[in-house]
Write an enzyme that holds these catalytic residues in place. Structure first.
Site, PDB file in Angstrom:
ATOM      1  N   GLN A 260     -28.161   5.128 -14.441  1.00 57.19           N
ATOM      2  CA  GLN A 260     -26.733   5.615 -14.834  1.00 57.19           C
ATOM      3  C   GLN A 260     -26.032   5.251 -13.405  1.00 57.19           C
ATOM      4  O   GLN A 260     -26.447   4.967 -12.349  1.00 57.19           O
ATOM      5  CB  GLN A 260     -26.406   7.144 -14.644  1.00 57.19           C
ATOM      6  CG  GLN A 260     -26.860   7.893 -16.019  1.00 57.19           C
ATOM      7  CD  GLN A 260     -26.721   9.501 -16.060  1.00 57.19           C
ATOM      8  OE1 GLN A 260     -26.326   9.834 -14.776  1.00 57.19           O
ATOM      9  NE2 GLN A 260     -26.272  10.133 -17.069  1.00 57.19           N
TER      10      GLN A 260
ATOM     11  N   ARG B   7     -26.480   5.440  -9.286  1.00 54.11           N
ATOM     12  CA  ARG B   7     -25.905   6.774  -8.941  1.00 54.11           C
ATOM     13  C   ARG B   7     -26.945   7.533  -8.287  1.00 54.11           C
ATOM     14  O   ARG B   7     -28.166   7.302  -8.508  1.00 54.11           O
ATOM     15  CB  ARG B   7     -25.820   7.524 -10.405  1.00 54.11           C
ATOM     16  CG  ARG B   7     -25.386   8.929 -10.266  1.00 54.11           C
ATOM     17  CD  ARG B   7     -25.113   9.558 -11.855  1.00 54.11           C
ATOM     18  NE  ARG B   7     -24.588  10.962 -11.722  1.00 54.11           N
ATOM     19  CZ  ARG B   7     -24.601  11.291 -12.781  1.00 54.11           C
ATOM     20  NH1 ARG B   7     -24.392  10.937 -14.090  1.00 54.11           N
ATOM     21  NH2 ARG B   7     -24.199  12.869 -12.718  1.00 54.11           N
TER      22      ARG B   7
ATOM     23  N   ARG C 115     -33.481   2.556 -33.775  1.00 47.87           N
ATOM     24  CA  ARG C 115     -32.841   1.405 -32.985  1.00 47.87           C
ATOM     25  C   ARG C 115     -33.709   0.241 -33.015  1.00 47.87           C
ATOM     26  O   ARG C 115     -33.175  -0.998 -33.212  1.00 47.87           O
ATOM     27  CB  ARG C 115     -32.653   1.798 -31.452  1.00 47.87           C
ATOM     28  CG  ARG C 115     -31.667   2.946 -31.519  1.00 47.87           C
ATOM     29  CD  ARG C 115     -31.019   2.865 -30.012  1.00 47.87           C
ATOM     30  NE  ARG C 115     -29.860   3.851 -29.957  1.00 47.87           N
ATOM     31  CZ  ARG C 115     -29.136   3.970 -28.814  1.00 47.87           C
ATOM     32  NH1 ARG C 115     -29.286   3.135 -27.862  1.00 47.87           N
ATOM     33  NH2 ARG C 115     -28.228   4.921 -28.669  1.00 47.87           N
TER      34      ARG C 115
ATOM     35  N   GLU D 169     -34.699  11.020 -23.535  1.00 52.63           N
ATOM     36  CA  GLU D 169     -33.315  11.292 -24.016  1.00 52.63           C
ATOM     37  C   GLU D 169     -33.544  11.244 -25.465  1.00 52.63           C
ATOM     38  O   GLU D 169     -32.928  12.312 -26.057  1.00 52.63           O
ATOM     39  CB  GLU D 169     -32.084  10.522 -23.463  1.00 52.63           C
ATOM     40  CG  GLU D 169     -30.751  10.759 -23.845  1.00 52.63           C
ATOM     41  CD  GLU D 169     -29.968  10.004 -23.416  1.00 52.63           C
ATOM     42  OE1 GLU D 169     -28.776  10.560 -23.028  1.00 52.63           O
ATOM     43  OE2 GLU D 169     -30.113   8.698 -23.342  1.00 52.63           O
TER      44      GLU D 169
END
Length: 445
Positions: A360, A379, A250, A241
């Site tokens: 997710q 999910r 990060r 992503e």
């Protein structure tokens, strides 16, 4: 050399010397058993003698020439005691000294590896000549066969339980020694969480699930950084992503305790630059590797990971962005995700390292934001829950009115094949994208 003159690699002298050493000095059995298995012996009679010796070890029976000869006849390895005694005497007399038992065992093992390489090469040639599959699949098969042999993790024939019991005894003995933490698995370096998790084991698939914005990517990056610094092993991160620069920003923010917004805007103060320099120096000493290829497949991952030396951990961010080689079966995303989750579990087992992947949660959980996530919330597929060795959920109370809970997160260990279940409360420093332990007790589920 003419192919008809070629013979399989083996050393009768080394095989006899291993067996003779065990008879003369049964105490050396533990050292030998860590190097060779019965199947590593080329001659069938040697495999059977070693198997009988394992039986003695398993039952803690005294081993000497007399007891061994009697057992060999009883087990049908030899028809009469005379033949058995004659051969056992021969292998006892042939050894120069039992002190070199580990060296003899290494020779036996090395010859076994060469034979397996020959067998693998034959299988690879047959697969290539047949042209019966996609080229990438044949290449993956070839890489896998060689990699398994190199890692001493090859899929072999059945192994007798006695072989495995000896290995288990050896592992338990190692756990009694000081500094045996690695045997228990990789530590998260979050003290309260480690009490529940015990450790990420080799071959484990760990799923980290959370609603959007809760911090599952940051949590996985914190784990990856902690493990890379502590274990000194290579940690590979697949970011489907974010770009590698975004990911590293990060990591720097959490390690340097510099506001991530300042890193994005470049509005840094002198103190920030100092902290970034110190953190960057430490991070540069770790073996963290980042791949930001989008829509990467399991096969492509394996091809890259097999070339990484001293691999300790793999992180995938995140599962639903991966691509299945088979595509969508009948247009079903659920079936595609099932293939991917199963592929990640196989990858973990083949590479013999833990694999952590973000997942997710189903959109239905957004309507019940105050409810803690459950396994059924993963999910797209129930197979994710089935394939996972461990499932960890992150839950934050954004919606309560208690300001004291604004920076708290519940880390819920909802599934753990090798340890306990429970909820650990941790601190979430959002501006630094960093999780940290609290001086609180774990609450059992």
């Amino acid at each position: 050399m003419d192919i008809l003159q070629k013979k399989m690699p083996y050393s009768i002298d080394a095989e006899q010397s291993v067996l003779g050493s065990i008879i003369v000095d049964p105490e050396c059995f533990d050292d030998v058993a860590q190097i060779v298995k019965a199947e590593d012996f080329y001659l069938e009679v040697h495999r059977e003698i070693y198997g009988v010796m394992l039986d003695f070890k398993f039952h803690s029976k005294p081993l000497d020439v007399v007891t061994l000869v009697n057992a060999l006849v009883s087990n049908g390895v030899y028809e009469d005691e005379g033949a058995a005694r004659s051969y056992i005497k021969l292998i006892v007399d042939i050894i120069p000294t039992s002190a070199n038992a580990k060296d003899y065992a290494k020779i036996v093992f090395d010859k076994s590896v060469l034979r397996r390489l020959i067998d693998a090469s034959d299988s690879i040639q047959k697969a290539a000549y047949s042209e019966g599959d996609k080229v990438e699949n044949i290449v993956d098969y070839a890489e896998q066969r060689i990699f398994e042999i190199a890692q001493n993790n090859e899929k072999r024939d059945f192994v007798h339980i006695k072989d495995v019991i000896v290995q288990t005894y050896n592992r338990l003995s190692e756990l009694q020694k000081e500094g045996a933490e690695e045997t228990l698995g990789l530590k998260t370096e979050f003290s309260d969480l480690d009490k529940v998790v015990v450790g990420f084991g080799k071959g484990d698939l760990i799923i980290v699930g959370a609603r959007p914005g809760v911090g599952k990517t940051s949590f996985c990056l914190n784990l990856a950084t902690n493990i890379a610094k502590k274990s000194k092993k290579a940690v590979c991160i697949f970011s489907l992503e974010m770009s590698n620069e975004q990911l590293v920003s990060r990591i720097i923010a959490s390690e340097a305790l510099v506001d991530s917004h300042k890193l994005r805007t470049g509005k840094l103060e002198p103190r920030d630059w100092e902290n970034i320099a110190n953190a960057s120096s430490i991070l540069s000493e770790t073996d963290i590797y980042i791949d930001d290829t989008t829509n990467i497949s399991i096969t492509a991952m394996k091809a890259k990971l097999r070339r990484v030396k001293n691999l300790g951990l793999v992180v995938v961010d995140y599962l639903q962005l991966m691509e299945s080689e088979k595509g969508r079966k009948d247009g079903s995303r659920v079936n595609e995700i099932a293939d991917i989750s199963r592929g990640l579990k196989i990858l973990a087992k083949e590479l013999n390292v833990p694999v952590i992947t973000c997942s997710q949660l189903s959109r239905g959980t957004e309507k019940e934001k105050e409810r803690k996530p459950m396994l059924s919330d993963l999910r797209d597929s129930g197979s994710i829950e089935q394939d996972a060795d461990m499932v960890v959920f992150l839950s934050r109370d954004y919606y309560g009115n208690d300001p004291d809970k604004a920076n708290l997160v519940d880390v819920i260990v909802a599934k753990n094949r090798h340890g306990g279940l429970g909820t650990v409360q941790m601190s979430w420093l959002g501006q630094f994208t960093k999780f940290s332990s609290l001086e609180t007790n774990m609450s059992e589920e």
